[in-house]
Each structure stands twice: as structure tokens, then as C-alpha cells.
Design a protein around this motif. Structure first.
Motif, short mmCIF file in Angstrom:
data_model
loop_
_atom_site.label_atom_id
_atom_site.label_comp_id
_atom_site.label_asym_id
_atom_site.label_seq_id
_atom_site.Cartn_x
_atom_site.Cartn_y
_atom_site.Cartn_z
N MET A 1 0.82 -1.17 -0.07
CA MET A 1 0.03 -0.02 0.09
C MET A 1 0.91 1.14 0.06
SD MET A 1 -3.26 0.73 0.16
CE MET A 1 -4.22 -0.27 1.08
N LEU A 2 0.68 2.15 -0.91
CA LEU A 2 1.41 3.46 -0.86
C LEU A 2 0.53 4.32 -0.39
CD1 LEU A 2 3.10 3.35 -4.51
CD2 LEU A 2 3.95 2.54 -2.39
N ARG A 3 1.09 5.29 0.56
CA ARG A 3 0.36 6.31 1.08
C ARG A 3 0.96 7.62 0.87
NH1 ARG A 3 -3.30 3.50 4.22
NH2 ARG A 3 -2.72 1.54 4.88
N ILE B 1 -2.02 4.68 -9.67
CA ILE B 1 -1.08 4.28 -8.67
C ILE B 1 0.30 4.52 -8.51
CG2 ILE B 1 -2.40 1.91 -8.75
CD1 ILE B 1 -0.08 0.50 -9.96
N ASN B 2 0.57 5.52 -9.15
CA ASN B 2 1.72 6.35 -9.15
C ASN B 2 1.65 7.65 -8.39
OD1 ASN B 2 3.45 5.19 -11.92
ND2 ASN B 2 1.38 5.11 -12.33
N TYR C 1 -7.88 3.52 -2.57
CA TYR C 1 -8.74 4.74 -2.54
C TYR C 1 -9.86 4.62 -4.03
CZ TYR C 1 -10.41 9.36 -3.07
OH TYR C 1 -11.39 10.48 -2.79
N TRP C 2 -9.36 4.26 -4.87
CA TRP C 2 -10.09 4.15 -6.03
C TRP C 2 -11.02 3.18 -6.25
CZ3 TRP C 2 -12.48 8.35 -7.84
CH2 TRP C 2 -11.59 9.68 -7.87
N GLU C 3 -10.34 1.94 -5.70
CA GLU C 3 -11.04 0.60 -5.67
C GLU C 3 -12.22 0.44 -4.91
OE1 GLU C 3 -7.90 0.36 -8.16
OE2 GLU C 3 -7.74 1.06 -6.01
N LYS C 4 -11.92 1.44 -3.63
CA LYS C 4 -13.37 1.33 -2.74
C LYS C 4 -14.43 2.23 -3.38
CE LYS C 4 -10.78 1.65 1.74
NZ LYS C 4 -11.42 0.69 2.55
N TYR D 1 -4.20 10.20 0.25
CA TYR D 1 -4.38 9.12 -0.86
C TYR D 1 -3.72 7.84 -0.48
CZ TYR D 1 -4.98 7.44 -5.48
OH TYR D 1 -4.95 6.83 -6.67
N PHE D 2 -4.27 6.71 -0.83
CA PHE D 2 -3.43 5.41 -0.88
C PHE D 2 -3.97 4.58 -1.88
CE2 PHE D 2 -7.68 5.57 1.42
CZ PHE D 2 -8.22 4.36 1.04
N GLU D 3 -2.64 3.67 -2.44
CA GLU D 3 -3.44 2.75 -3.55
C GLU D 3 -2.54 1.38 -3.21
OE1 GLU D 3 -5.22 1.95 -5.69
OE2 GLU D 3 -6.38 3.82 -5.99
N GLU D 4 -3.25 0.14 -3.62
CA GLU D 4 -2.75 -0.88 -3.16
C GLU D 4 -2.57 -1.85 -4.64
OE1 GLU D 4 -3.49 -5.57 -2.64
OE2 GLU D 4 -4.77 -3.76 -3.86
N PHE D 5 -1.54 -2.54 -4.62
CA PHE D 5 -1.23 -3.42 -5.77
C PHE D 5 -0.21 -4.61 -5.36
CE2 PHE D 5 1.13 0.40 -5.75
CZ PHE D 5 2.47 0.01 -5.83
N PRO D 6 0.07 -5.48 -6.15
CA PRO D 6 0.82 -6.55 -5.75
C PRO D 6 2.40 -6.11 -5.68
CG PRO D 6 -0.43 -7.31 -7.62
CD PRO D 6 -0.50 -5.65 -7.50
#
Length: 525
Positions: free
Chosen positions: A316-318, A365-366, A383-386, A323-328
Motif C-alpha cells: 500500500m502506497l500512502r 497508482i503512481n 482509494y479508487w477501488e473502494k 491518498y492510498f493505493e494497493e497493488f501486488p
């Protein structure tokens, strides 16, 4: 009131209307004063109201706005926040004036102090609060200049004079605020000019310029105007001296770096051409751009925390704006932490002092204004996936058609950009008969792979090993096609990525996984 034109009650509606206009003018002046002092920064009194507007807007409305209104929706949201902020300070000024009237004291200091208190409650920034209070107090004071007492003060002419003086004061404060505030909040320090980096960057930018096709109407290979999309109406203003980036979560040891420690990793510093594309843009939209970024690989920081980037967990990048985004986690193997853009420090709007660049993924996600890399043991939701979007996957292949040029010799030139993330672009095809037949377009040469500082001393940066045949790993290419036509026709374009997969023909809206389809345009000869 019914029969006596001299009665105080006869003019009560006019007085109430005048008081309302004066209060509204004071609200405008309070917002203008705050902007003059701090500009469009988090200390601006409208900033927290704008955040609240974003937070309270239903997800369905946000999605509709992104797809239908684009940037206009964001601007309208900020205008709504400004209006609400003006209303808040107008009510505060009106309450102060009423209180002053009750105790028979001048209204302007009471209204001004009340607005200072309201601003401190909103942003907690003394300079912004004092300026807001000064603006409101000034307008309330101007409204009473030349107004007598007793019957004179309640006459219609006095009410009109109060209104005109207050409105003039609001315009004056607002105008001065717009001028003084426009230059605040966006500046960042000048880069350290050690010669070596400037030479590397200048060489790469020059090479990109030489590889750009001469097609009027499309951006060169390094964008002149880079698109900007945020969840904020007011971007963070990060203090470089206080900024840190931490690696936390499922790690052997949590670590924290300041800016000097990361930018000082001289053996790891690289320059890379990277393209970003917004998941919410239209199929033939203009939210796709390229820059030359300077930074260090994410893996250098992960290794310091004992993290293997080839693992199967997530990250998870914060950011400083929450703002926050998750990915593999595996997506970070070639990830990049950028602190310069085209040889200059990152602009505030692009994540100063540091942002993430994740090759081949959608722009969302950048993460900009990066403050934390949290390693997770199980999947989470960004954030956007929610909100129903699925933009963490690889970008869709696209060929955009942005230029139609009628040349002096009677021929027609069409052109644009094509992008497929780390898959690269193999070819772009153009049809001038609505898709019945196809011809291959001319492609610009691929942008060069980036370099590292060690290259100047004869070493290897490692960026070449991640690229294909010395080409940039994650960058667009331009295309152009010139032909003859003497009747109206439909031009259609499609791209094939470096793995041989053709861009899907079927059109799909941006929500939830990015737009797809072939771009077409009616052309008149």
C-alpha cells in the motif's frame, strides 16, 4: 409600519437586505484575504471545505463527473467549496455585526475577530486566519463609512451606500488577493547544479527531441503540458525539511528515509522516460503524457527493510494528502521513486518532493507526495477501488488520433500517440475508409532507455537491463500517416503492442477498468 413612512420599521426589509449583502461581501473579503496570505495551499480557508465536499460527494456522482464533465467537474466542486466558505464567513460576520449592535460597539472589529476565530478553527494557520479576519473587518468597516446615526442610518439612501461601499471593498480585497496569492504555494527549491546530472538530462531530452515526428497538433515525445489529476482541490505543500518516507508493515525492520538520504544514493540514481495515462480519461482523451524522471529504484529501499520484491504479498502506497493505493508487491520490482521531472525538482502538482512510478500501470497508482510504503500480508483495497474502479492493472493498449493536418500539397496528414505500457508498441495501422482496409503508419523511434550517474564514469546503471534493446521500458511512441483524399471519409486507427496483441475494437467506457476501442474521426478533404 402601515401608515408612517418615517417609521423605522418601514425600512426594515431594506436594512436587512443591506446587512445581508454586507455580510456576503465580508465573506468574499475573508476568503480573498486568506488567499492573498497563503495562496492555494492547505492553509487556505477553502481547502478543508473542499476536502469535505469531496468526501461527502457520493461515489456514483464522482464517477459520473469523471466520465461526463472531466476536469470541469473538479473545478465545479472547488467553486462549490468556495461558495460554502464565503457563506460560512458571511454568517460569522453577520453574527459579529449583530453582537456589536446589541452592545453598541463598532461592528468591524467584532466581525473581524469572529472571522479570525472561524479561520483558526478551519485551518489552524495564524497568517491565513489573520488575513481572513482583516479582509472581513475591512469590508464591514467600509460599509459604515459616511453613515450617520439615528434616522439617517436607517434611511434607504444609507442602506444603498452601505451596499455599494461593501461590494467595492469586497472587489478590492478579492482582486488584491487574487494577484498576491497566485504566486504562493507552488514554488520549490532550485536543484543542486552539479553539472553531471544536468548534462545527462540535457543529452536525453535532446535525443527525445530529435526522435519526435514533425506533426503539427500533437505533443512532442516529452510533453510540454503534463496532465494533472488529484483527489484534492488544493494540493499538499510538503516541507522538505520535515518530509520522510517510511517502509512499514510486514518487514524485517521498519526503516525511514529523509530526502537527502534517498537523493544521495548516487550509485542508484537513474533517469527514465516514463508515460502516465489516467484510467478515467476518454478513449481519445488527452490525459496521457511523458516526462524524463530522475530517481532511484524502489527495491533499494525495500532491501533495507529486508523485503523481497518478488514475494506474493501486496503493498500500500500512502501519500501526504491521505491518498492510498494497493497493488501486488511484485509490481515494485522495477518501480521507481522520482524526485526530479525533466531535470528540475518535481513541481508541487506532480508530487514534490517525491512520487512513485510503477511501470505499465494506470496513473492512479503512481502515488504523488509519497510518505509511506506499507508491505501487507494480505490484499487490501485502494482509494479508487473502494469507489468501484479497477485501475491497478496494466494499462490498455491505445492509439490516439489528435492531429488532422491539411498540407499545402493537398495531402492529409493524421497523427497521434500510441501506448501499451511495458509491452511497447509494435505498429499502428490507419484506415481511411472506415475500417475496410488498413495501412501501416510511420512510428517515431522508441525513446532511449534511461541512464544512471555511473554511466558518466563508464559504469552501468542497470536501466538498460530492464529495457528492450536500449529502448525506454514504459513510454509512448508517436505515429503519423499521410495520404490523398477528395471526399469526406472516416479515419480509424488501431495499435498492436510489442507482444503482438492488437488493440481491442470493442468500445468500453473508462469505468471501471479504463477505456478501450478503436479511435475514429470524420475528416473533410
Amino acid at each position: 409600519m402601515t401608515g408612517d413612512p418615517g417609521s423605522d420599521d418601514a425600512f426594515r426589509p431594506q436594512r436587512l437586505l443591506a446587512s445581508g449583502v454586507v455580510a456576503a461581501a465580508a465573506g468574499v473579503a475573508a476568503v480573498g484575504g486568506s488567499y492573498a496570505a497563503v495562496g492555494r495551499t492547505p492553509a487556505f480557508v477553502a481547502a478543508p471545505v473542499a476536502d469535505l465536499v469531496v468526501a461527502l460527494t457520493p461515489d456514483a456522482v464522482v464517477t459520473w463527473s469523471i466520465q461526463t464533465l472531466g476536469d470541469l467537474g473538479h473545478q465545479l466542486g472547488f467553486l462549490l467549496a468556495l461558495a460554502l466558505t464565503v457563506g460560512l464567513f458571511a454568517l460569522t460576520a453577520a453574527a459579529g455585526a449583530a453582537l456589536a449592535d446589541r452592545f453598541a460597539v463598532p461592528a468591524w472589529p467584532v466581525a473581524g475577530v469572529g472571522c479570525v476565530a472561524a479561520a483558526v478553527t478551519l485551518v489552524g494557520a495564524p497568517r491565513s486566519a489573520l488575513a481572513a479576519g482583516a479582509g472581513a473587518g475591512l469590508v464591514v468597516g467600509l460599509a459604515s463609512v459616511g453613515i450617520g446615526s439615528g434616522a439617517d442610518a436607517t434611511a434607504p439612501t444609507a442602506a444603498r451606500r452601505r451596499v455599494l461601499q461593501a461590494v467595492a471593498g469586497a472587489f478590492a480585497v478579492g482582486g488584491v488577493g487574487a494577484v498576491l496569492g497566485s504566486g504562493k504555494g507552488g514554488r520549490v527549491p532550485d536543484p543542486v547544479d552539479d553539472g553531471e546530472v544536468a548534462a545527462d538530462v540535457g543529452s536525453l531530452l535532446g535525443e527525445a527531441e530529435s526522435r519526435s515526428l514533425d506533426v503539427p497538433g500533437i505533443e512532442p515525445l516529452v510533453s510540454e503540458q503534463f496532465y494533472q489529476v488529484d483527489i484534492n482541490s488544493v494540493d499538499p505543500a510538503v516541507d522538505l525539511e520535515e518530509w520522510t518516507l517510511s517502509v512499514t508493515g510486514a518487514v524485517e525492520e521498519e526503516v525511514e528515509f529523509d530526502f537527502g538520504e534517498i537523493s544521495g544514493m548516487t550509485d542508484a540514481v537513474e533517469h527514465r522516460f516514463v508515460t502516465l495515462r489516467c484510467v478515467g480519461e476518454g478513449l481519445n482523451g488527452e490525459k496521457m503524457d511523458t516526462a524524463l524522471w530522475t530517481g532511484v529504484p524502489v527495491t533499494d529501499l525495500l532491501e533495507s527493510a529486508g523485503v523481497d520484491a518478488s514475494g506474493n504479498c501486496c503493498v500500500m502506497l500512502r501519500a501526504a494528502d491521505d491518498y492510498f493505493e494497493e497493488f501486488p508487491l511484485s509490481a515494485l520490482r522495477n518501480g521507481f521513486l522520482a524526485f526530479e521531472m525533466n531535470g528540475r525538482p518535481l513541481p508541487r502538482s506532480h508530487g514534490y518532493p517525491m512520487r512513485a512510478l510503477i511501470p505499465g500501470h494506470w496513473g492512479e497508482i503512481n502515488v504523488k507526495w509519497l510518505t509511506e510504503i506499507e508491505v501487507l500480508e494480505e490484499e487490501a483495497t485502494g482509494y479508487w477501488e473502494k469507489r468501484g474502479w479497477h485501475g491497478t492493472g496494466p494499462v490498455n493498449t491505445v492509439a490516439k488520433l489528435h492531429a488532422v493536418n491539411h498540407r499545402d500539397d493537398g495531402s492529409i496528414q493524421v497523427g497521434g500517440h500510441a501506448y501499451a505500457g511495458t509491452r511497447g508498441i509494435r505498429k499502428v495501422e490507419v484506415s481511411t475508409d472506415g475500417g475496410d482496409s488498413w495501412n501501416e503508419a510511420t512510428l517515431s523511434e522508441p525513446l532511449p532507455a534511461g541512464t544512471g550517474r555511473r554511466d558518466s564514469a563508464g559504469g552501468s546503471s542497470g536501466s538498460e537491463s530492464r529495457s528492450r534493446s536500449g529502448a525506454a521500458e514504459d513510454a509512448w511512441r508517436q505515429w503519423e500517416y499521410t495520404y490523398e483524399a477528395d471526399a469526406p471519409h472516416e479515419v480509424v486507427v488501431r495499435a498492436t503492442d510489442g507482444e503482438g496483441n492488437r488493440q481491442p475494437k470493442k468500445r468500453r467506457d473508462a469505468f471501471p477498468s479504463g477505456p478501450t476501442g478503436w479511435v475514429s474521426r470524420r475528416v473533410e478533404p
